[in-house]
Design an enzyme around this catalytic site. Sequence first.
Site, PDB file in Angstrom:
ATOM      1  CG  HIS A  20      -0.361   0.156   2.584  1.00  0.00           C
ATOM      2  ND1 HIS A  20      -0.014  -0.823   3.268  1.00  0.00           N
ATOM      3  CD2 HIS A  20      -0.133   1.303   3.330  1.00  0.00           C
ATOM      4  CE1 HIS A  20       0.257  -0.399   4.488  1.00  0.00           C
ATOM      5  NE2 HIS A  20       0.076   0.862   4.287  1.00  0.00           N
TER       6      HIS A  20
ATOM      7  CG  HIS B  76       0.207   4.365   5.151  1.00  0.00           C
ATOM      8  ND1 HIS B  76      -0.388   3.698   5.958  1.00  0.00           N
ATOM      9  CD2 HIS B  76      -0.578   5.273   4.362  1.00  0.00           C
ATOM     10  CE1 HIS B  76      -1.616   4.409   5.998  1.00  0.00           C
ATOM     11  NE2 HIS B  76      -1.617   5.246   4.989  1.00  0.00           N
TER      12      HIS B  76
ATOM     13  CG  ASP C 251       4.250   1.138   6.950  1.00  0.00           C
ATOM     14  OD1 ASP C 251       3.830   1.642   6.097  1.00  0.00           O
ATOM     15  OD2 ASP C 251       3.743   0.523   7.908  1.00  0.00           O
TER      16      ASP C 251
ATOM     17  CG  HIS D   3      -3.599  -0.315   7.415  1.00  0.00           C
ATOM     18  ND1 HIS D   3      -3.321   0.353   8.653  1.00  0.00           N
ATOM     19  CD2 HIS D   3      -2.508   0.094   6.622  1.00  0.00           C
ATOM     20  CE1 HIS D   3      -2.507   0.950   8.809  1.00  0.00           C
ATOM     21  NE2 HIS D   3      -1.807   1.112   7.413  1.00  0.00           N
TER      22      HIS D   3
ATOM     23  CG  ASN E  42      -2.325   4.623  11.069  1.00  0.00           C
ATOM     24  OD1 ASN E  42      -3.198   5.571  11.338  1.00  0.00           O
ATOM     25  ND2 ASN E  42      -1.412   4.883  10.094  1.00  0.00           N
TER      26      ASN E  42
END
Length: 221
Positions: free
Chosen positions: A71, A73, A75, A133, A164
């Site tokens: 995805h 993000h 990280d 997420h 998160n």
Amino acid sequence: MEVSAIAPGIYRHVSYGRLPNIGYYPSNGLVLVHDASAYIIDTPWQVADTRKLAQWIANQGWTLKASISTHYHDDRASGIAWLNAQGVDTWASAQTNELLASQGDALAKHTFSGEGHWLWSEQAYAWYPGGGHTADNIVVWLPQAKVLMGGCLVRAMQTQSMGNTRDAVMSEWGDSALRVLDRFEDAQFVVPGHGDVGGPELLMHTADLAEAANREIVDDE
């Protein structure tokens, strides 16, 4: 950053990011090795660690060929720009690239759309189960070793919350986890985005946590 083997030809890399009120927090990714070629599944959290991981791969005598991010993000995707500059083939779903573009981040060179896509001579299968997420989260199945990279769609057994949820699709998260469980029920190892590697029970755990979180949302309304 740490690297350790979890199955033949499959290595987990663990990198760290600093979170407010938490401190340094670990993040999982994988390296797949096939015929002396290496493929990164989710780049480390920090760009410097992506460079270190590429150097580790080179030190083993392998050639880094490609990456995929599960995805948008940091990280999962912060290393895309650096890998692009090194001539590595970077992959992401079309939806992930759209979200990367919306926040001004580097885009993966290659995209796919639809529910699933085979990668790297069918060594990996990227699959979209629905939102969780994030709206764009995918999982990556490594059939030869029966390893599933669940990414941040999957919560580790030691976690008792959804983590998160700033960009989460809470209404879909539990069902998405159950779809993954149904599709890849013979997984030997399931790798969450953060925390310890487990088995398919992580997907049921995630679905249970999502159901509880959604009940709380309804109770608060």
